[in-house]
Design a protein around this motif. Structure first.
Motif, PDB file in Angstrom:
ATOM      1  N   THR B  37       0.842  -1.211   0.000  1.00  0.00           N
ATOM      2  CA  THR B  37       0.000   0.000   0.000  1.00  0.00           C
ATOM      3  C   THR B  37       0.876   1.261   0.000  1.00  0.00           C
ATOM      4  OG1 THR B  37      -1.724  -1.147   1.228  1.00  0.00           O
ATOM      5  CG2 THR B  37      -1.812   1.237   1.294  1.00  0.00           C
ATOM      6  N   LEU B  38       1.936   1.246   0.800  1.00  0.00           N
ATOM      7  CA  LEU B  38       2.840   2.395   0.893  1.00  0.00           C
ATOM      8  C   LEU B  38       3.463   2.698  -0.484  1.00  0.00           C
ATOM      9  CD1 LEU B  38       4.021   4.356   3.023  1.00  0.00           C
ATOM     10  CD2 LEU B  38       5.875   2.728   3.324  1.00  0.00           C
ATOM     11  N   CYS B  39       3.908   1.644  -1.164  1.00  0.00           N
ATOM     12  CA  CYS B  39       4.493   1.822  -2.513  1.00  0.00           C
ATOM     13  C   CYS B  39       3.455   2.405  -3.462  1.00  0.00           C
ATOM     14  CB  CYS B  39       4.951   0.473  -3.067  1.00  0.00           C
ATOM     15  SG  CYS B  39       6.433  -0.132  -2.292  1.00  0.00           S
ATOM     16  N   ARG B  41       0.803   4.218  -2.800  1.00  0.00           N
ATOM     17  CA  ARG B  41       0.501   5.637  -2.498  1.00  0.00           C
ATOM     18  C   ARG B  41       1.591   6.556  -3.055  1.00  0.00           C
ATOM     19  NH1 ARG B  41      -4.086   3.991  -1.759  1.00  0.00           N
ATOM     20  NH2 ARG B  41      -4.800   3.322   0.271  1.00  0.00           N
ATOM     21  N   LEU B  42       2.851   6.171  -2.866  1.00  0.00           N
ATOM     22  CA  LEU B  42       3.946   7.015  -3.376  1.00  0.00           C
ATOM     23  C   LEU B  42       3.905   7.074  -4.901  1.00  0.00           C
ATOM     24  CD1 LEU B  42       6.784   5.975  -0.890  1.00  0.00           C
ATOM     25  CD2 LEU B  42       5.695   8.210  -1.043  1.00  0.00           C
ATOM     26  N   ALA B  43       3.551   5.961  -5.525  1.00  0.00           N
ATOM     27  CA  ALA B  43       3.433   5.938  -6.986  1.00  0.00           C
ATOM     28  C   ALA B  43       2.297   6.847  -7.444  1.00  0.00           C
ATOM     29  CB  ALA B  43       3.190   4.504  -7.455  1.00  0.00           C
ATOM     30  N   GLN B  44       1.180   6.853  -6.692  1.00  0.00           N
ATOM     31  CA  GLN B  44       0.046   7.717  -7.043  1.00  0.00           C
ATOM     32  C   GLN B  44       0.419   9.195  -6.901  1.00  0.00           C
ATOM     33  OE1 GLN B  44      -2.713   6.061  -4.235  1.00  0.00           O
ATOM     34  NE2 GLN B  44      -3.397   4.436  -5.608  1.00  0.00           N
ATOM     35  N   ILE B  45       1.182   9.521  -5.850  1.00  0.00           N
ATOM     36  CA  ILE B  45       1.632  10.917  -5.675  1.00  0.00           C
ATOM     37  C   ILE B  45       2.532  11.310  -6.850  1.00  0.00           C
ATOM     38  CG2 ILE B  45       2.946  12.529  -4.211  1.00  0.00           C
ATOM     39  CD1 ILE B  45       2.200  10.662  -1.791  1.00  0.00           C
ATOM     40  N   ALA B  46       3.451  10.425  -7.196  1.00  0.00           N
ATOM     41  CA  ALA B  46       4.375  10.705  -8.307  1.00  0.00           C
ATOM     42  C   ALA B  46       3.606  10.904  -9.609  1.00  0.00           C
ATOM     43  CB  ALA B  46       5.376   9.559  -8.438  1.00  0.00           C
ATOM     44  N   ALA B  66       2.735   9.808   3.909  1.00  0.00           N
ATOM     45  CA  ALA B  66       3.226   8.451   3.619  1.00  0.00           C
ATOM     46  C   ALA B  66       4.380   8.102   4.563  1.00  0.00           C
ATOM     47  CB  ALA B  66       3.679   8.354   2.161  1.00  0.00           C
TER      48      ALA B  66
END
Lengths: 205, 111
Positions: B37-39, B41-46, B66
Motif C-alpha cells: 500500500t505504501l508503494c 501511495r507514493l506511486a500515485q503521488i508521483a 506516507a
C-alpha cells in the motif's frame, strides 16, 4: 537501571514457588476504547471529505467554513487525547520505528520508479520521502514513546496534514483529496492492526 | 520428584513453535499488505505530480503523510512481534508448569 534489574531478580528469586507461568512483555494491553474512537474518527473523516468535495468552490466547502472549523477543532482534540491516553498506559517499550523506517526507503525507490509516465516525478517523491524520514529521525518525535503512541501520533499527524492541505488549496477536490483521505485511512488501519495484535486470543471485538 | 527434562523441553519447544506458527504467517501477511500500500501511495503521488494534478508543495505534504505511515507500519509490526514472543513464551511455560507440578505432586508453580 542495573540496580533496578538486580532488585527485580532478587524479588523473583525470593518469590520462588510463586513464579508466574504467564509473562506480559512491556505491559502491552488491548484497549477497546482506542479501537472505538478510531472507527468513529474514520467514519467521520470519510463523510467530511465527501461533503467538502461535493461543496468545493462554495463557501460551505472552504477551509474557513463553520463545518470545517468544527471538524478540525474536534478531531485535533479527540486524536491528541488518544495519544495522551496511550502515553498514560502501562506500555513501557521504546519503539524503534523511526530509526528503522529508512530501511524501507531503499526498497520503495525501485517500486515507485515503475509508475507509468512518472519516472522523474517518482525520483522527486522518493527524495522527498527519504529526507522526511531523516527529518523524523532527527526530531525524535516518533521515538518518544511506546509503539502504540507512535501509531496514534501518525494518525494525528495525518489529520493535521489533511487540514494543512485544505488550508493551502482552500478546497478539497480529487485527486488530492482522494489521496489524502486514503493516507488518513491507511494510518487508521495501521493503528487498528496495532491494537488488534494486543487482543487476547479468543477475545471478542 | 522425577522430571524427564528432555521430554519436557521437547514439548515446550513444540508448544512455542505451534504458537508462533499462525502468528508469524499473520505478521508476514500484514507486513506485505502495508508495504505494498505504501508503494502504491507514493506511486500515485508521483503520477499526480507528473500529470500536473498535484502541485509540488502539496505533494510534499502527501509524502509526509506516507512517511508517517511508514514509521507507523514499523511500530505496528514491532507490536505484532513482541506479542508473538509473548505467546511463544507463554505456551512453552505452560508445558513446563504442568510437568513440574505433576512431578512435585502439588501446585509448586501457580499462575
Amino acid at each position: 537501571m542495573a540496580i533496578g534489574k538486580i532488585a527485580r531478580w532478587g524479588a523473583l528469586t525470593a518469590a520462588g514457588p510463586l513464579l508466574a507461568a504467564c509473562v506480559t512483555l512491556y505491559g502491552l494491553t488491548y484497549d477497546p476504547g482506542i479501537v472505538r474512537e478510531l472507527n468513529e474518527y474514520h467514519q467521520n473523516v470519510v463523510a467530511f471529505v465527501s461533503e467538502m468535495e461535493a461543496r468545493a468552490g462554495e463557501p460551505a466547502g472552504a477551509y474557513t467554513s463553520p463545518r470545517a472549523t468544527e471538524f478540525y477543532g474536534r478531531y485535533r482534540g479527540v486524536l491528541t487525547n488518544l495519544v495522551v491516553r496511550a502515553q498514560a498506559s502501562p506500555e513501557t517499550q521504546r519503539c524503534p520505528s523511526a530509526g528503522l523506517a529508512s530501511l524501507i526507503v531503499v526498497n520503495i525507490g525501485e517500486a515507485v520508479a515503475e509508475a507509468p509516465r512518472a519516472r522523474e516525478a517518482a525520483r522527486e517523491v522518493i527524495l522527498g520521502f527519504d529526507s522526511q524520514v531523516r527529518e523524523a529521525q532527527a526530531s525524535g518525535v516518533f521515538e518518544s514513546g511506546s509503539c502504540t503512541v507512535v501509531v496514534l501520533n501518525a494518525v494525528l499527524a495525518n489529520q493535521l496534514a489533511l487540514e494543512s492541505i485544505h488550508q493551502r488549496e482552500r478546497k478539497l477536490i480529487p485527486p488530492v483529496s482522494t489521496l489524502a483521505l486514503a493516507l488518513v485511512g491507511d494510518s487508521v488501519r495501521i493503528a487498528l492492526r496495532n491494537e488488534e495484535a494486543k487482543k487476547p486470543i479468543g477475545a471478542t471485538p | 520428584m522425577s522430571l524427564n527434562l528432555e521430554a519436557v523441553t521437547h514439548q515446550a519447544v513444540a508448544a512455542g513453535a505451534a504458537a508462533a506458527g499462525t502468528a508469524w504467517a499473520s505478521i508476514r501477511t500484514v507486513a506485505t499488505q502495508e508495504l505494498h500500500t505504501l508503494c502504491a501511495r507514493l506511486a500515485q503521488i508521483a503520477a499526480g505530480v507528473a500529470s500536473g494534478d498535484i502541485t509540488r508543495e502539496t505533494a510534499l505534504i502527501l509524502v509526509g503523510m506516507a512517511r508517517n505511515n511508514a514509521i507507523a507500519t514499523i511500530a505496528m509490526l514491532t507490536t505484532h512481534t513482541v506479542m508473538l514472543a509473548q505467546r511463544v513464551v507463554d505456551a512453552a511455560l505452560a508445558v513446563i508448569l504442568h510437568a513440574v507440578n505433576a512431578a512435585a505432586g502439588f501446585p509448586l508453580i501457580r499462575i
